[in-house]
Design a protein around this motif. Structure first.
Motif, short mmCIF file in Angstrom:
data_model
loop_
_atom_site.label_atom_id
_atom_site.label_comp_id
_atom_site.label_asym_id
_atom_site.label_seq_id
_atom_site.Cartn_x
_atom_site.Cartn_y
_atom_site.Cartn_z
N ALA A 154 0.84 -1.22 0.00
CA ALA A 154 0.00 0.00 0.00
C ALA A 154 0.87 1.26 0.00
N ARG A 157 2.17 1.72 -3.41
CA ARG A 157 1.10 2.21 -4.32
C ARG A 157 0.83 3.70 -4.11
N ASP A 158 0.86 4.15 -2.85
CA ASP A 158 0.63 5.58 -2.59
C ASP A 158 1.71 6.41 -3.27
N GLU A 160 3.56 5.47 -5.76
CA GLU A 160 3.43 5.33 -7.22
C GLU A 160 2.41 6.35 -7.74
N SER A 161 1.29 6.50 -7.02
CA SER A 161 0.27 7.47 -7.45
C SER A 161 0.83 8.89 -7.41
N ILE A 183 -4.40 -0.54 -11.41
CA ILE A 183 -5.49 -0.97 -10.52
C ILE A 183 -6.14 0.20 -9.78
N ARG A 184 -5.50 1.34 -9.76
CA ARG A 184 -6.09 2.49 -9.07
C ARG A 184 -6.70 3.46 -10.08
N PRO A 185 -7.98 3.73 -9.98
CA PRO A 185 -8.62 4.64 -10.94
C PRO A 185 -7.94 6.01 -11.00
N ILE A 186 -7.46 6.50 -9.85
CA ILE A 186 -6.83 7.83 -9.86
C ILE A 186 -5.60 7.85 -10.79
N ASN A 187 -4.90 6.71 -10.89
CA ASN A 187 -3.72 6.68 -11.76
C ASN A 187 -4.13 6.85 -13.23
N TRP A 188 -5.31 6.32 -13.57
CA TRP A 188 -5.79 6.51 -14.95
C TRP A 188 -6.06 7.97 -15.22
N ARG A 243 -6.66 -8.46 -12.06
CA ARG A 243 -6.65 -7.14 -12.73
C ARG A 243 -7.70 -7.04 -13.82
#
Ligand SMILES: Nc1ncnc2c1ncn2[C@@H]1O[C@H](COP(=O)(O)OP(=O)(O)O)[C@@H](O)[C@H]1O
Ligand SMILES: O=C(O)C1=C[C@@H](OP(=O)(O)O)[C@@H](O)[C@H](O)C1
Length: 305
Positions: A154, A157-158, A160-161, A183-188, A243
């Motif tokens: 986690a 991932r934080d 990475e974002s 996998i995280r919508p915010i990254n898209w 995924r």
């Protein structure tokens, strides 16, 4: 020569290296106080600059690194001069449509995001980033595996974002994202500031590549014992299932199976990274020209965007 013609050129299996920067061989590193561009190698006909920049505490620091590996220092990554020429020509076709927008490569671990990303960035004259490396630099820990071990997935991932958020305000970059960034919508939301390209590689080929280089740098695949191929295949299958369709959100899909069929190969392992990079340009161009056509069709007649 058309890309399709070049793609049918005979190619031999490509033997590459692990994630460029993950091994130090052939990896020279420079730092500079300015946004300096440094020619680091010559790939025959191709302008082959490659830069990386570090991000710390959400701030861009102009740290320039040369990041291309050529084993032995002499061999070219391109399979042939023809392939190199087609790549150059396709990049020139795509460049005006890109108009400075960044390219984000997404795909499973080992799909070639780093390898192909460096080729795309070199020929476009864009800078290259590996988001895993940027997370390592931001956190001050030299490997993703250690970040997972000392903190958690986690926490990784934080970070990475945050890295993707910072990159999203930049232009003229090619970014190799981590396989799980999708996998995280915010990254898209961040990645869609640029163009997203999915490298779609069959699981068998991914497992073969990963078994060849080991799993030490990929904590989600790490195993202490067992057959490396079988273990990697099982873990990759489970991750791919989890995924689901996340990778399919990308603007363009580069299917290695599709390229292999076009080239008359039975196996994707016959494809060179350059051939894959050419296909990426073909798909990017088609996405961007379709988009431009839709925009134009919604304008009053006689006008174009
Ligand atoms: N087209 C290819 N054919 C065979 N091996 C490849 C190809 N592209 C990359 N590789 C190898 O697969 C491994 C993973 O590639 P990499 O670019 O690091 O993937 P990613 O950044 O998606 O994790 C590396 O050892 C690399 O040399
Ligand atoms: O698929 C994933 O969840 C991950 C992929 C890795 O990047 P690569 O795809 O570059 O190996 C790295 O971000 C981390 O180990 C997690």
């Amino acid at each position: 020569m058309e890309a399709s013609a070049a793609l049918s050129l005979k190619s031999s299996s490509w033997i590459g290296s692990e994630k460029g920067g993950r091994r130090s061989e052939g990896f020279s590193r420079f730092q500079s106080g300015i946004w300096e561009k440094k020619r680091v190698q010559s790939l025959g006909l191709i302008d082959s600059r490659c830069h990386r920049v570090s991000i710390r505490s959400g701030k861009l620091e102009p740290k320039i690194s040369c990041c291309y590996k050529k084993s032995g220092g002499t061999e070219s990554i391109h399979n042939s001069v023809d392939e190199a020429l087609v790549l150059k020509r396709k990049s020139e076709d795509v460049l005006p449509y890109l108009n400075g927008r960044c390219i984000y490569l997404v795909g499973m671990m080992g799909s070639g995001k780093t390898t192909v990303g460096k080729i795309l960035s070199e020929v476009l004259g864009y800078s290259f980033f590996d988001s895993d490396k940027l997370v390592e630099q931001a956190v001050g820990i030299s490997s993703v595996a250690q970040i997972f071990k000392l903190h958690s997935e986690a926490f990784f991932r934080d970070n990475e974002s945050e890295v993707l958020r910072d990159l999203s305000s930049m232009r003229r970059l090619v970014v190799a994202t981590g396989g799980g960034a999708v996998i995280r919508p915010i990254n898209w939301k961040y990645m869609k500031q640029g163009l997203t390209v999915w490298l779609d590689v069959p699981l068998e080929a991914l497992a073969r590549r990963i078994a060849a280089v080991g799993t030490a740098s990929r904590p989600l695949l790490h195993q202490d014992s067992g057959d490396p191929y079988m273990k990697a295949f099982a873990r990759l299958s489970a991750l791919s299932e989890q995924r689901g369709d996340a990778y399919a959100n990308a603007d363009a899909r580069v299917s290695l199976e599709h390229i292999a069929t076009k080239q008359g190969h039975e196996d994707v392992s016959a494809l060179t990274p350059t051939a894959i990079a050419i296909e990426a340009f073909v798909k990017i161009e088609s996405f961007l020209t379709d988009k431009a056509a839709v925009r134009n069709s919604s304008l009053p007649s006689g006008m174009s965007a």
